[in-house]
Design a protein around this motif. Sequence first.
Motif, PDB file in Angstrom:
ATOM      1  N   GLY A   1     -34.421  26.080 -22.335  1.00 17.07           N
ATOM      2  CA  GLY A   1     -33.814  24.760 -22.196  1.00 17.07           C
ATOM      3  C   GLY A   1     -34.775  23.598 -22.189  1.00 17.07           C
ATOM      4  O   GLY A   1     -34.421  22.504 -21.730  1.00 17.07           O
TER       5      GLY A   1
ATOM      6  N   HIS B   1     -37.254  19.690 -27.036  1.00 16.10           N
ATOM      7  CA  HIS B   1     -37.114  18.239 -26.953  1.00 16.10           C
ATOM      8  C   HIS B   1     -37.051  17.667 -28.361  1.00 16.10           C
ATOM      9  O   HIS B   1     -37.505  18.294 -29.325  1.00 16.10           O
TER      10      HIS B   1
ATOM     11  N   ARG C   1     -29.559  10.576 -22.949  1.00 14.10           N
ATOM     12  CA  ARG C   1     -29.623  11.924 -22.415  1.00 14.10           C
ATOM     13  C   ARG C   1     -28.496  12.789 -22.980  1.00 14.10           C
ATOM     14  O   ARG C   1     -28.705  13.960 -23.323  1.00 14.10           O
ATOM     15  N   GLN C   2     -27.274  12.230 -23.097  1.00 19.59           N
ATOM     16  CA  GLN C   2     -26.160  13.002 -23.652  1.00 19.59           C
ATOM     17  C   GLN C   2     -26.450  13.408 -25.098  1.00 19.59           C
ATOM     18  O   GLN C   2     -26.255  14.569 -25.490  1.00 19.59           O
TER      19      GLN C   2
ATOM     20  N   ASN D   1     -29.210  16.072 -25.313  1.00 20.08           N
ATOM     21  CA  ASN D   1     -28.706  17.395 -24.953  1.00 20.08           C
ATOM     22  C   ASN D   1     -27.947  18.034 -26.118  1.00 20.08           C
ATOM     23  O   ASN D   1     -28.106  19.226 -26.406  1.00 20.08           O
TER      24      ASN D   1
ATOM     25  N   CYS E   1     -30.333  19.039 -28.989  1.00 23.86           N
ATOM     26  CA  CYS E   1     -31.274  20.117 -28.671  1.00 23.86           C
ATOM     27  C   CYS E   1     -30.581  21.412 -28.240  1.00 23.86           C
ATOM     28  O   CYS E   1     -31.024  22.502 -28.606  1.00 23.86           O
ATOM     29  N   GLN E   2     -29.504  21.298 -27.450  1.00 20.86           N
ATOM     30  CA  GLN E   2     -28.875  22.476 -26.879  1.00 20.86           C
ATOM     31  C   GLN E   2     -27.448  22.716 -27.361  1.00 20.86           C
ATOM     32  O   GLN E   2     -26.862  23.756 -27.062  1.00 20.86           O
TER      33      GLN E   2
ATOM     34  N   LYS F   1     -24.884  21.192 -26.309  1.00 26.82           N
ATOM     35  CA  LYS F   1     -23.979  21.024 -25.173  1.00 26.82           C
ATOM     36  C   LYS F   1     -24.534  19.939 -24.270  1.00 26.82           C
ATOM     37  O   LYS F   1     -25.716  19.578 -24.348  1.00 26.82           O
ATOM     38  N   THR F   2     -23.675  19.411 -23.403  1.00 30.85           N
ATOM     39  CA  THR F   2     -24.117  18.450 -22.414  1.00 30.85           C
ATOM     40  C   THR F   2     -23.127  18.441 -21.274  1.00 30.85           C
ATOM     41  O   THR F   2     -21.983  18.915 -21.408  1.00 30.85           O
TER      42      THR F   2
END
Length: 458
Positions: free
Chosen positions: A304, A307, A372-373, A376, A379-380, A382-383
């Motif tokens: 996680g 970046h 930030r949302q 996320n 990169c992932q 999801k948020t």
Amino acid sequence: MHTLIQKYNVPGPRYTSYPTVPFWDETTFSEAAWTTNLNRAFKATNNTKGISLYVHLPYCESLCTFCGCTKRITKNHRVEEPYIDALLAEWDLYCNLLPSRPRLAELHFGGGTPSFFAPEQLRRLLTGLFRRADPTDMPDYGWEGHPNNTTAEHLDVLYTFGFRRISFGVQDYDPTVQKAIHRIQPAENVRYITEQARSIGYTSVSHDLVFGLPFQTPESIEDTIYKTLVLNPDRIAFYSYAHVPWIKGNGQRGFRDEDLPSGEQKRVLYETGRDLLEEAGYVEIGMDHFARPHDPLYQALQNGTVHRNFMGYTTTQTQVLIGLGASSIGDVWSAFAQNEKEVDAYTTRVMAGKLPLLRGHMLDEQDQFLRRQILNIMCQGKTSWHLGRWSKGEWARLAERLEAFRLDGLLDYDAEGLRVRAEGRPFLRNICMAFDERLNHAQLNARMAQPRLFSQTV
């Protein structure tokens, strides 16, 4: 999928930042505000995390007609010395501002063509950078090389200073495509320099490929992927070609628009390449990136910590990113600053003892939350959020945008957060646009709408 591509193939950002550069508010930006925020972030994190440093080396000997980067085309290598002088002068300006000696956790040389510069010039640059900085205990240093002009001496010089990552711009192996984009490089050149990098000790070798180029076909993409797999790079960047000739002028007009694949055809090219890469053991990371399970980028995805910033996807996240060179962008989370884009304007200001800032943006509380949302999601996939962060009106507008994606089977969301489904991965940029308040505000105002700011999302 055909219907979804038609629906979502619209101009949109690639979200290496939020807000994106066209929507920066320059009225609140100043050099004093930038340096104040820089010093605040530096004091808070330099001792624990270190900082990141990006160095833009803009020179190329020839123009690749697919390229959207800031570059200067010349065969005159006498430009190397004065440009290195300017980079070191800018670094001195920053080091004189900082309260203590920087610790470099991340260092990246991009371009342009960094391997345009002679090895001795790169050695001089690195010697100057580290005269006023120290590496962290586990630094992550990488650079970009052209397979046709990168030499073993280039590789060795940067390796000596701690570089362990190298990315080679391959783009495509098909002769017709290479001719159209003015990037002729034999597969033997790529093989030779890849093997040289590994023999010297580079532990992460990446090949950059591009889909959506003129005259590409599923068969030619297959051939390019197969030739790539033979060399077994640790990472592969499989980029979507961003066709933005209205921004980059004639540099992206080395072919006709009708020579480009349609949105549907472009998606087939991507899926053809993606399937072959996944069958070979690569894992898709975020958007356009793949890595083998042993590579740190894959490991960052698993824990996680992957970046995304102006350098693309990285394994290192610092609070401070300083950009050196023409067009470079700095980032201290609460502020962005971009340098003069033209080389002459950049060098003139630096050599006059001034930070070469062209523009910037101070992020307010909402900017930072939305950033930030978006980060996320990119990169992932999801948020999570606290519903109370939005007013009723803001939440209603966001939910309305997200509902369209949910009904199309691309994501799930509730009051706690959002998760992108596998079917939604091709539309990450579109999903992030739902959170982009500055873009959505502009689109609501016909006088501000600028639909040709960005390339198509598909």
